[in-house]
Scaffold this motif. Structure first.
Motif, PDB file in Angstrom:
ATOM      1  N   ARG A   1       1.456  41.935  -7.909  1.00 21.70           N
ATOM      2  CA  ARG A   1       0.165  41.261  -8.023  1.00 21.70           C
ATOM      3  C   ARG A   1       0.049  40.149  -6.978  1.00 21.70           C
ATOM      4  O   ARG A   1      -0.988  39.999  -6.321  1.00 21.70           O
TER       5      ARG A   1
ATOM      6  N   GLN B   1      -2.634  40.104  -3.891  1.00 25.67           N
ATOM      7  CA  GLN B   1      -3.575  39.006  -3.686  1.00 25.67           C
ATOM      8  C   GLN B   1      -3.454  38.442  -2.273  1.00 25.67           C
ATOM      9  O   GLN B   1      -4.463  38.178  -1.601  1.00 25.67           O
TER      10      GLN B   1
ATOM     11  N   SER C   1      -4.824  40.953   0.210  1.00 18.54           N
ATOM     12  CA  SER C   1      -6.287  41.013   0.147  1.00 18.54           C
ATOM     13  C   SER C   1      -6.912  39.862   0.918  1.00 18.54           C
ATOM     14  O   SER C   1      -7.884  40.041   1.670  1.00 18.54           O
ATOM     15  N   GLN C   2      -6.345  38.670   0.775  1.00 18.41           N
ATOM     16  CA  GLN C   2      -6.865  37.499   1.483  1.00 18.41           C
ATOM     17  C   GLN C   2      -6.677  37.636   2.992  1.00 18.41           C
ATOM     18  O   GLN C   2      -7.592  37.358   3.773  1.00 18.41           O
TER      19      GLN C   2
ATOM     20  N   LEU D   1      -2.523  30.127  -3.644  1.00 15.68           N
ATOM     21  CA  LEU D   1      -1.867  31.352  -3.183  1.00 15.68           C
ATOM     22  C   LEU D   1      -0.993  31.062  -1.964  1.00 15.68           C
ATOM     23  O   LEU D   1       0.118  31.584  -1.844  1.00 15.68           O
TER      24      LEU D   1
END
Length: 727
Positions: free
Chosen positions: A639, A643, A646-647, A674
């Motif tokens: 996960r 994340q 994706s960023q 993050l």
């Protein structure tokens, strides 16, 4: 011992591709010259020799069937080119129209592939050769028949060569790959210097240039394998070549990787020998790659040196010693050195197992074939290039206009030997200003040197026999030096043509006109590349940068997906990896070409080099993730990685769009929590998780500067456009 001492140098020369090409040319030239001398047919020597030269320049690598097809197409294009010149030679208006049309059409054939580009160039060259001898042609068919006879003779010799040594091209291509890998390893080893204030930018720029050579060599060997071993069966010799290619790809990915900021490592271990040991191991691996290259070219069996294993063992002992010190300041750096050691240990294992392709078998052996193989596919390729944004279209227009203007100059000034203008223009006018400028200097110096040497040689060897021998030697020397030392090659081809035309009684007569025509041809080439649809690198750099960012994004996406399913060198993964390296190489080449252009066409040099450095660093960080692919099972880790990816993905998309549109923009907002999670890792995380988080953090950290550089480049571009409009 005497036999061995004589045979070894011969094998060393025989292992070089250019000497094999020169051997074919020598045999073909001797096969043309000796019968003409015996039969006292001096007028037939020139067209036969020029036909051989054109056929050799049109030759490209392929399997036997492909070579047959290529030879048939080459002879057909040669026939059309030569007959067209003979038919239209006495009607200047129609000749000019035909010259423009055929030049543009032949150059656009290059859109269909490299094979067709070579045939097209050689066809234009043969047409100009026909013009040079048109006044002495006895009838319509005399020159075309002799030119095609010379071309056919060389083509048939090349086919026979292919049947006798079918795998030579593959061996040479693979040898070039490992030689390029050795250079890349040497460049990367220079990063491991434990000195304070290490500035990695120049080292990365140099490494980007070396990487471009590796990429070019890998692309060449892929095309060679596609022609011969795309679907080979186990236990066939092609299986070993394919395995070597995949090994080279994997080694390249591992060499390309960067596990840490090298200036941080240099600062942390400036009082230790650990970085020197890493440097020594990489140097030993570079030596191994050169030895592999030599063995491939010579057809010898490669034996891996024990020195590499000793260097690896000593490095491991030094690393263990540093760990035993339990220095808290070194903890994070030692983790990075562990990753680096693991990577180099894998490279070492691959080098040691090159002769055992079944030790690490490749599951997916399909090669990506981007060539068109149907008439409709070939036409679509040409059609897709028929616009002014196409570099090929621009080059075709320049060549067509420059040659037509050159013909107009010949007619206007009534130059008897003026077709040397067209010959020079064809050779000098390149797809970009940088390459044209380089050819310009080389062509002028080579021509002048050839003429100065040719005059005393014509006096010292007035007899036909001596000149024919010198003609053959000059032709062989041209092909030996053509790709390495073009200036000398131009001098030798000038000598060859002088001796050719002396057989027609015009040797001394063409000397001064040849020099003058060379200068005129060079001027036309420079004017064409400067004013006819100019292709200044600064105007297309933003597009290349955008594509480089996009291919890095796609490469990263392929890697992240494999941390869930496990490592798999699938075709889609290998294509994404190759595209990322290709665009990085294109960016490096484009910036280097821009530096050779006039100052007013250069754009933000420092920013461009900084962008190249960061793009290459990003590719290195992504390559590290690719080199250490493994399946992860923990859901929480997946996960976090998803994340972070994706960023980064969204930021790279925005960056690519920003570069493509050439406008200033704010980067997408990032999640600071993050970023904090990426910057730190838990003690319980295994090495694979730590590595992924670290590399994603390194990529994330460079994105703000990339966005800033994109804004600066956009502002500079807009300012340059306003200045140009004002003037």
């Amino acid at each position: 011992m005497i036999k061995r001492s004589l045979f070894t140098p011969f094998r060393r020369y025989w292992a070089q591709e250019r000497f094999q090409l020169s051997a074919r040319v020598a045999i073909a030239l001797i096969g043309a010259v000796v019968p003409c001398w015996y039969l006292n047919a001096s007028t037939a020597v020139t067209p036969l020799v020029l036909g051989i030269i054109a056929s050799a320049l049109a030759e490209t690598d392929d399997n036997l069937t492909g070579r047959l097809k290529a030879l048939a197409m080459t002879l057909l294009c040669f026939l059309v080119a030569s007959l067209s010149v003979e038919l239209l030679f006495d009607t200047p208006i129609l000749f000019a129209i035909g010259l423009f049309t055929s030049s543009f059409t032949f150059m656009m054939l290059g859109a269909m592939g490299t094979r067709y580009a070579s045939i097209a160039f050689a066809s234009l060259l043969l047409a100009i050769y026909t013009m040079l001898g048109a006044e002495n042609s006895q009838d319509l068919w005399y020159q075309p028949v002799l030119l095609l006879a010379g071309a056919s003779g060389y083509g048939l010799l090349s086919l026979l060569w292919q049947m006798l040594w079918p795998n030579q091209a593959v061996q040479h291509s693979l040898a070039n790959v490992f030689e390029a890998l050795a250079d890349y390893l040497e460049d990367k080893s220079r990063w491991f210097r434990p000195v304070e204030n290490l500035d990695p930018q120049q080292l990365r720029i140099q490494a980007a240039s070396s990487n471009a050579r590796v990429v070019s060599a890998l692309n060449q060997v892929k095309m060679t394998l596609l022609n011969r071993a795309k679907r080979v069966q186990p236990n066939q010799r092609g299986h070993r070549f394919l395995s070597l290619y995949f090994h080279a790809q994997d080694i390249h990915e591992r060499i390309s990787s960067s596990h840490q900021r090298y200036q941080d490592l240099a600062a942390a271990f400036r009082r230790s020998d650990i970085l020197f040991r890493f440097q020594d191991l990489m140097h030993q691996q570079a030596v191994a790659c050169r030895q592999i290259s030599h063995c491939l070219a010579m057809g010898h069996h490669y034996r891996h040196s024990l020195d590499n294993s000793l260097a690896l063992d000593e490095l491991k002992e030094s690393l263990d010693y540093l760990k035993a010190q339990k220095n808290p300041d070194w903890r994070s750096f030692l983790v990075q050195l562990d990753y680096l050691f693991s990577n180099l240990a894998t490279v070492e294992r691959q080098l040691a197992n090159l002769n055992n392709p079944d030790v690490e078998p490749q599951e997916d052996t399909e090669l990506a074939d981007s060539e068109a193989h149907t008439l409709s596919g070939l036409w679509l390729r040409v059609k897709s290039q028929l616009h002014t944004d196409s570099q090929l279209f621009r080059h075709a227009m320049r060549i067509a206009i420059a040659l037509t203007v050159g013909y107009g100059v010949i007619q206007l000034l009534e130059l008897k030997h003026g077709f040397w203008i067209l010959l020079t223009t064809l050779f000098v006018c390149q797809p970009n200003y940088s390459a044209t400028r380089q050819k310009l200097t080389q062509r002028i110096i080579g021509t002048l040197g050839g003429l100065l040497i040719g005059l005393p040689l014509l006096i010292l060897f007035p007899g036909q026999e001596g000149q024919l021998v010198l003609m053959v030697l000059a032709g062989v020397a041209f092909f030996i030096l053509r790709n390495q030392q073009y200036t000398l090659a131009t001098g030798f081809i000038t000598l060859l043509v002088l001796f050719c035309f002396n057989q027609l009684g015009a040797g001394f007569a063409v000397m001064l006109p040849r020099l003058g025509d060379t200068l005129v041809g060079c001027v036309l080439a420079v004017l064409a590349v400067t004013f006819i649809l100019p292709d200044w690198q600064s105007r297309r750099l933003h597009k290349i940068m955008a594509v480089a960012v996009t291919t890095n994004r796609d490469y990263l996406a392929q890697i992240i997906g494999q941390y869930r399913i496990g490592k798999k060198d699938s075709l889609s993964y290998r294509v994404a990896r190759r595209e990322a390296h290709n665009t990085d190489a294109q960016l490096s080449t484009a910036i280097s070409n821009m530096l050779a252009e006039p100052g007013r066409y250069r754009l933000a040099i420092e920013e461009c080099f900084r962008f190249l450095t960061l793009n290459h660093a990003m590719l290195n960080y992504i390559s590290t993730l690719g080199a250490h692919r493994t399946q992860l099972d923990e859901h929480k880790t997946h996960r976090l990685i998803a994340q972070a990816h994706s960023q980064i993905h969204l930021q790279l998309e925005a960056l690519a769009q920003q570069l493509s549109d050439k406008h200033c923009a704010q980067p997408p907002e990032t999640d600071s929590s993050l970023e904090q999670a990426l910057a730190t890792w838990r003690e319980g995380d295994d090495h694979s998780v730590r590595l992924i988080l670290q590399q994603l953090f390194l990529i994330q950290r460079m994105l703000p500067e990339l966005h800033s550089l994109a804004n600066k480049l956009a502002a500079r571009t807009q300012q340059a456009a306003k200045t140009a409009d004002a003037h």
